[in-house]
Design a protein around this motif. Structure first.
Motif, short mmCIF file in Angstrom:
data_model
loop_
_atom_site.label_atom_id
_atom_site.label_comp_id
_atom_site.label_asym_id
_atom_site.label_seq_id
_atom_site.Cartn_x
_atom_site.Cartn_y
_atom_site.Cartn_z
N ALA A 29 0.82 -1.20 0.00
CA ALA A 29 0.00 0.00 0.00
C ALA A 29 0.86 1.25 0.00
O ALA A 29 0.54 2.24 -0.64
CB ALA A 29 -0.93 0.01 1.22
N LEU A 30 2.00 1.19 0.71
CA LEU A 30 2.91 2.32 0.72
C LEU A 30 3.71 2.41 -0.57
O LEU A 30 4.26 3.45 -0.89
CB LEU A 30 3.89 2.19 1.90
N GLY A 31 3.76 1.32 -1.33
CA GLY A 31 4.46 1.35 -2.61
C GLY A 31 5.95 1.51 -2.49
O GLY A 31 6.59 2.11 -3.35
N ILE A 32 6.56 1.00 -1.41
CA ILE A 32 7.99 1.22 -1.22
C ILE A 32 8.69 -0.09 -0.89
O ILE A 32 9.66 -0.12 -0.16
CB ILE A 32 8.24 2.24 -0.09
N TYR A 43 -1.14 7.53 2.14
CA TYR A 43 0.24 7.54 1.64
C TYR A 43 0.44 6.75 0.35
O TYR A 43 1.53 6.80 -0.22
CB TYR A 43 1.18 6.97 2.71
N GLY A 44 -0.54 5.99 -0.10
CA GLY A 44 -0.35 5.18 -1.29
C GLY A 44 -0.46 6.00 -2.57
O GLY A 44 -1.14 7.03 -2.62
N ALA A 45 0.22 5.53 -3.61
CA ALA A 45 0.14 6.20 -4.92
C ALA A 45 -1.28 6.08 -5.46
O ALA A 45 -1.86 4.99 -5.47
CB ALA A 45 1.13 5.56 -5.88
N GLN A 46 -1.85 7.19 -5.90
CA GLN A 46 -3.22 7.20 -6.40
C GLN A 46 -3.27 7.03 -7.91
O GLN A 46 -4.22 6.48 -8.45
CB GLN A 46 -3.91 8.51 -6.00
N GLY A 47 -2.25 7.52 -8.62
CA GLY A 47 -2.23 7.40 -10.07
C GLY A 47 -3.28 8.27 -10.74
O GLY A 47 -3.94 9.10 -10.11
N LEU A 48 -3.43 8.06 -12.04
CA LEU A 48 -4.40 8.78 -12.84
C LEU A 48 -5.29 7.78 -13.56
O LEU A 48 -4.86 6.66 -13.86
CB LEU A 48 -3.69 9.68 -13.87
N ARG A 49 -6.51 8.18 -13.85
CA ARG A 49 -7.45 7.30 -14.57
C ARG A 49 -8.02 8.01 -15.78
O ARG A 49 -8.42 9.17 -15.71
CB ARG A 49 -8.58 6.85 -13.65
N PHE A 50 -8.01 7.29 -16.90
CA PHE A 50 -8.58 7.77 -18.16
C PHE A 50 -9.46 6.66 -18.70
O PHE A 50 -8.99 5.76 -19.41
CB PHE A 50 -7.48 8.12 -19.16
N GLY A 51 -10.73 6.66 -18.33
CA GLY A 51 -11.63 5.60 -18.74
C GLY A 51 -11.18 4.27 -18.15
O GLY A 51 -10.95 4.15 -16.95
N ALA A 63 -5.60 2.90 -16.18
CA ALA A 63 -5.00 3.45 -14.96
C ALA A 63 -3.52 3.71 -15.24
O ALA A 63 -2.82 2.84 -15.77
CB ALA A 63 -5.14 2.47 -13.80
N VAL A 64 -3.05 4.90 -14.92
CA VAL A 64 -1.67 5.31 -15.21
C VAL A 64 -0.95 5.59 -13.90
O VAL A 64 -1.46 6.36 -13.06
CB VAL A 64 -1.63 6.55 -16.11
N ASN A 65 0.19 4.96 -13.71
CA ASN A 65 1.02 5.18 -12.53
C ASN A 65 2.44 5.51 -12.97
O ASN A 65 2.92 5.02 -14.00
CB ASN A 65 1.04 3.94 -11.63
N GLY A 66 3.10 6.34 -12.19
CA GLY A 66 4.47 6.71 -12.51
C GLY A 66 5.18 7.26 -11.30
O GLY A 66 4.55 7.65 -10.31
N LYS A 101 11.68 10.72 -3.73
CA LYS A 101 10.86 10.14 -4.80
C LYS A 101 9.51 10.84 -4.87
O LYS A 101 8.89 11.16 -3.85
CB LYS A 101 10.65 8.65 -4.55
N TYR A 102 9.09 11.09 -6.11
CA TYR A 102 7.72 11.61 -6.37
C TYR A 102 6.95 10.56 -7.13
O TYR A 102 7.46 9.96 -8.09
CB TYR A 102 7.78 12.91 -7.18
N GLN A 103 5.71 10.29 -6.73
CA GLN A 103 4.88 9.33 -7.43
C GLN A 103 3.51 9.94 -7.70
O GLN A 103 3.01 10.75 -6.91
CB GLN A 103 4.73 8.03 -6.63
#
Length: 446
Positions: A15-18, A64-72, A75-78, A443-445
């Motif tokens: 969940a923390l992505g680390i 604290y978890g990465a939320q990402g982006l959604r387009f339909g 799901a995009v994470n970076g 780090k930026y996510q």
């Protein structure tokens, strides 16, 4: 392989992505393991994940978890990170020069999820810069496309990738060069999981890898690396028999063929064929213990009689212990025949053992420590290779790594990491030396 999706009871770490952000290829040698054909075990498949999300994990992920982006349906994470530190051995070889070091990393990934289909596409880059030793500067990158299609009782999985990687002197079987050796790997893999009406799953697989090495220029024959270019074919079939949910018997039979595209030294062909037959058990029932154990026979023979046939047993153990909801201990042990496409022709038998410990000290702070040992033994090459880069006396390499650090999530987007990694190693034909590196990174996510 992409098909192995191992779950863990310590879900808050994910969940923390680390979970290991600072275990970088610079210090723990991802490039080394990329060339060692340990075993393509994707034909064993994996049980479906049944991980649950409790209230603590859900709240931690929200904070604290990465939320990402959604387009339909996408799901995009970076993420992107910048690290600064110091190493006592930038050359990572005996007598190496100390230097400050900076590391820039970035990766972007998209996931398309539909009712009977998943598609993943992504790219990453990892750049290392040594102000006092610019000869060791390097940039590694990768791009991939993978996914799975459900067709009736079948699940077809595919993976296509293109990577630029770097070999360093401490890699098992590598040349003790004073500079990085870059190479490219293209990989195409297909797996088809056929579900029967009973408890048996049949998983045929195919994998094709292409290795391309660069000639580094100059008159030194040892730096003309294109003689190592080759194709590696792997095909096999795995069986998974379910005794109960999360409890499976495993069997796999697999062939490996290596074909070289260059014979610049006009020597007997280094092409080879290999075979493995393995059996084991996979225990992934929710609880404090998860384990997978495999064992069997492995062999490799060469097209030319000048090279000795290799026969050995293969063994692999992967286990996870979660004594509490906040602590995870992971152990991996493997032994087998490594790829013979290094400077040495006859190949070698390797042994690898790694221990990783992670503890959630507080909601946003994860402490981690680890240890790893790699051992490789190679026999003497035939006398016909003397005065060529292929010649090698009988040798043994032993690398030991110890690491400690922490990851501190500041909010959903930013985190801070600190690590110290110590390695004691020897390259082919050298005495022992050490590499001690300390790094702090931001780090930026998304």
């Amino acid at each position: 392989m992409f098909l192995s999706r191992e779950k863990s009871g310590l879900s808050v770490l994910f969940a923390l992505g680390i979970g290991g952000a600072l275990q970088s290829p610079l210090f723990l040698g991802k490039a080394a393991y990329a060339q060692v054909v340990t075993q393509n075990l994707s034909a064993l498949g994996s049980p479906e994940s049944s991980a649950t999300v409790d209230a603590f994990q859900s709240d931690t992920d929200h904070r604290y978890g990465a939320q990402g982006l959604r387009f339909g349906p996408w799901a995009v994470n970076g993420e992107a990170s910048e690290g600064w530190g110091y190493t006592n051995n930038a050359d990572q070889i005996m007598g190496g020069v100390p230097s400050a070091v900076s590391q820039t990393k970035a990766d972007l990934e998209g996931l398309l999820t539909q009712s009977r289909r998943q598609v993943r596409v992504g790219a990453s880059v990892n750049q290392l810069y040594y102000p006092e030793r610019q000869l060791q500067d390097q940039t590694n990158w990768s791009a991939f496309l993978s996914g799975d299609e459900r067709l009736g009782h079948d699940r077809l999985e595919y993976h296509l990738s293109h990577e630029k990687m770097t070999q360093m002197p401490f890699d098992l079987g590598a040349l003790a060069a004073n500079r990085p050796v870059p190479y490219f790997v293209q990989d195409l893999a297909l797996d088809d999981r056929i579900e029967t009406h009973g408890k048996l799953s049949i998983i045929p697989n195919f994998d094709l890898k292409r290795f391309q090495f660069a000639d580094l220029g100059g008159s030194d024959a040892y730096l003309q690396q294109s003689y190592r270019n080759r194709l590696l074919f792997s095909e096999g079939v795995g069986l998974r028999y379910s005794l109960a949910e999360g409890s499976d018997l495993l069997m796999i039979a697999q062939g490996v063929e290596i074909r070289y595209s260059s014979n610049r030294f006009n020597l007997p062909s280094r092409n080879s064929n290999g075979f493995s037959a393995l059996a084991g058990y996979d225990y992934q029932i929710p609880g404090p213990f998860n384990v997978r154990v495999l064992g069997g026979y492995q062999s490799r023979s060469y097209a030319a009689s000048a090279y000795k046939t290799l026969n050995t047993f293969y063994v692999e153990l992967r286990g996870t212990w979660t004594p509490t909801h906040l602590t995870r201990v992971s152990l991996t042990v493997s032994r087998g025949i490594a790829d013979s496409a290094f400077e040495s022709v006859v190949g070698f038998v390797y042994t690898n053992a790694a221990l990783d410990i992670r503890h959630v000290y507080s909601r946003n702070l994860v402490l981690h420590a680890g240890a790893q040992v790699q051992q490789g033994g190679a026999g003497r090459t035939p006398a016909i290779f003397e005065h060529t880069p292929l010649y090698q006396v009988m040798t043994s390499q032993l690398n030991s790594d110890f690491s400690v650090g922490f990851d501190w999530a500041l909010d959903r987007n930013f985190s801070l990491g600190v690590s110290n990694i110590y390695r004691n190693a020897n390259a082919v034909g050298t005495g022992r030396y050490s590499i001690d590196t300390a790094v702090i990174s931001v780090k930026y996510q998304l």
